[in-house]
Design an enzyme around this catalytic site. Structure first.
Site, PDB file in Angstrom:
ATOM      1  N   ILE A 103     -16.591  11.939  45.129  1.00 32.15           N
ATOM      2  CA  ILE A 103     -15.442  12.363  45.924  1.00 32.15           C
ATOM      3  C   ILE A 103     -14.550  11.311  45.829  1.00 32.15           C
ATOM      4  O   ILE A 103     -13.708  11.387  46.711  1.00 32.15           O
ATOM      5  CB  ILE A 103     -16.685  12.664  47.637  1.00 32.15           C
ATOM      6  CG1 ILE A 103     -15.387  13.329  48.210  1.00 32.15           C
ATOM      7  CG2 ILE A 103     -17.020  10.991  48.218  1.00 32.15           C
ATOM      8  CD1 ILE A 103     -15.946  13.527  49.572  1.00 32.15           C
ATOM      9  N   ASN A 117     -26.543   2.001  40.589  1.00 28.86           N
ATOM     10  CA  ASN A 117     -27.144   0.891  41.166  1.00 28.86           C
ATOM     11  C   ASN A 117     -28.374   1.694  42.193  1.00 28.86           C
ATOM     12  O   ASN A 117     -29.052   2.410  42.938  1.00 28.86           O
ATOM     13  CB  ASN A 117     -26.132   0.914  43.036  1.00 28.86           C
ATOM     14  CG  ASN A 117     -25.147   0.883  41.601  1.00 28.86           C
ATOM     15  OD1 ASN A 117     -24.814  -0.204  41.402  1.00 28.86           O
ATOM     16  ND2 ASN A 117     -23.482   1.291  42.354  1.00 28.86           N
ATOM     17  N   GLU A 160     -25.953   3.187  47.991  1.00 29.20           N
ATOM     18  CA  GLU A 160     -25.508   4.182  49.375  1.00 29.20           C
ATOM     19  C   GLU A 160     -26.694   5.051  49.241  1.00 29.20           C
ATOM     20  O   GLU A 160     -26.841   5.189  50.150  1.00 29.20           O
ATOM     21  CB  GLU A 160     -23.530   4.162  49.208  1.00 29.20           C
ATOM     22  CG  GLU A 160     -23.319   2.927  49.579  1.00 29.20           C
ATOM     23  CD  GLU A 160     -21.335   3.654  49.312  1.00 29.20           C
ATOM     24  OE1 GLU A 160     -21.056   5.000  49.187  1.00 29.20           O
ATOM     25  OE2 GLU A 160     -20.408   2.625  48.502  1.00 29.20           O
ATOM     26  N   VAL A 161     -26.068   5.941  48.740  1.00 28.96           N
ATOM     27  CA  VAL A 161     -26.874   7.143  48.553  1.00 28.96           C
ATOM     28  C   VAL A 161     -28.721   7.045  47.884  1.00 28.96           C
ATOM     29  O   VAL A 161     -28.432   6.809  46.939  1.00 28.96           O
ATOM     30  CB  VAL A 161     -26.586   8.024  48.144  1.00 28.96           C
ATOM     31  CG1 VAL A 161     -26.575   9.476  47.841  1.00 28.96           C
ATOM     32  CG2 VAL A 161     -24.728   8.389  48.306  1.00 28.96           C
ATOM     33  N   HIS A 198     -29.359   8.368  41.269  1.00 25.19           N
ATOM     34  CA  HIS A 198     -28.000   9.112  40.360  1.00 25.19           C
ATOM     35  C   HIS A 198     -27.388   7.940  38.929  1.00 25.19           C
ATOM     36  O   HIS A 198     -27.619   6.653  39.385  1.00 25.19           O
ATOM     37  CB  HIS A 198     -26.531   8.994  41.411  1.00 25.19           C
ATOM     38  CG  HIS A 198     -25.667   8.209  42.298  1.00 25.19           C
ATOM     39  ND1 HIS A 198     -27.308   8.342  43.802  1.00 25.19           N
ATOM     40  CD2 HIS A 198     -25.509   7.192  42.244  1.00 25.19           C
ATOM     41  CE1 HIS A 198     -26.773   7.050  43.685  1.00 25.19           C
ATOM     42  NE2 HIS A 198     -25.624   6.777  43.119  1.00 25.19           N
ATOM     43  N   HIS A 215     -24.072   7.472  37.573  1.00 25.19           N
ATOM     44  CA  HIS A 215     -22.361   6.863  37.453  1.00 25.19           C
ATOM     45  C   HIS A 215     -21.676   7.330  35.917  1.00 25.19           C
ATOM     46  O   HIS A 215     -22.458   6.555  35.309  1.00 25.19           O
ATOM     47  CB  HIS A 215     -21.896   5.549  38.524  1.00 25.19           C
ATOM     48  CG  HIS A 215     -21.567   6.017  39.393  1.00 25.19           C
ATOM     49  ND1 HIS A 215     -20.990   6.166  40.654  1.00 25.19           N
ATOM     50  CD2 HIS A 215     -23.570   5.269  40.281  1.00 25.19           C
ATOM     51  CE1 HIS A 215     -21.535   5.798  42.218  1.00 25.19           C
ATOM     52  NE2 HIS A 215     -22.690   5.665  41.792  1.00 25.19           N
TER      53      HIS A 215
END
Ligand code: 5GP
Length: 124
Positions: free
Chosen positions: A36, A93, A101-102, A106, A108
Site C-alpha cells: 500500500i 523483516n 510492522e505486520v 511476508h 517483500h
C-alpha cells in the site's frame, strides 16, 4: 517463547477478505499483492495463507508443502512481474531490530529501480 499469532493483524484481515488488496497472485497456500506504501516502482508482498507470525515461525513450523508452494510462488511472481532480467531484491523483516510492522510472515519483492548495494543500519 514464540509470539502468538494475532488474528486481527492487517494481513489476516486481507486473507479473510475484510480489507481489499491489489492482488497479483493467489493459490492454495499463497497470496501476493502490491504494498500500500510502495518503496520502489514495483513493491509486492508475498504471504503464506497459514498463520505464521514471522520468518522464524514459518521456516521452522510450516510443512514442506507450504514452504515449497511459497518459494515457487515467489519465483513465479518475480517472473510474471517482469523484474528478473533487470534485477530485484527480496527481503523479510523479522522482529524488533528489523522493524517488522505486520506480524504475519511476508516477503517483500522490490524492483524497478537501482536498489543500491546493501542495507544501511539506523544511524549509519
Ligand atoms: P514490514 O515492516 O512488516 O516488513 O512491512 C509491512 C508492509 O506492509 C509495509 O511495507 C506496509 O506498507 C505494508 N502494509 C501495511 N498495511 C497494509 C495494507 O493494508 N495493505 C497493503 N497492501 N500493504 C500494507
Amino acid at each position: 517463547m514464540a509470539q502468538p499469532y494475532d488474528d486481527n493483524n492487517i494481513f489476516a484481515k486481507i486473507l479473510r477478505g475484510e480489507i481489499p488488496c491489489n492482488k497479483v497472485y493467489e493459490d492454495d497456500h499463497v497470496l501476493a499483492f502490491h504494498d500500500i506504501n510502495p518503496q520502489t516502482p514495483t513493491h509486492v508482498l508475498v504471504i503464506p495463507k497459514g498463520r505464521y507470525v514471522s520468518s522464524d515461525d514459518f521456516f521452522n513450523e510450516a510443512d514442506e508443502a507450504e514452504i515449497a508452494a511459497f518459494f515457487r510462488a515467489v519465483g513465479k511472481i518475480s517472473r510474471d512481474l517482469g523484474v528478473v532480467d533487470r534485477g530485484y531484491r527480496i527481503l523479510a523483516n523479522a522482529g524488533a531490530d528489523a522493524h517488522q510492522e505486520v506480524p504475519h510472515f511476508h516477503l517483500h519483492i522490490f524492483a524497478g529501480t537501482d536498489l543500491g548495494r546493501m542495507i544501511k543500519p539506523a544511524g549509519a
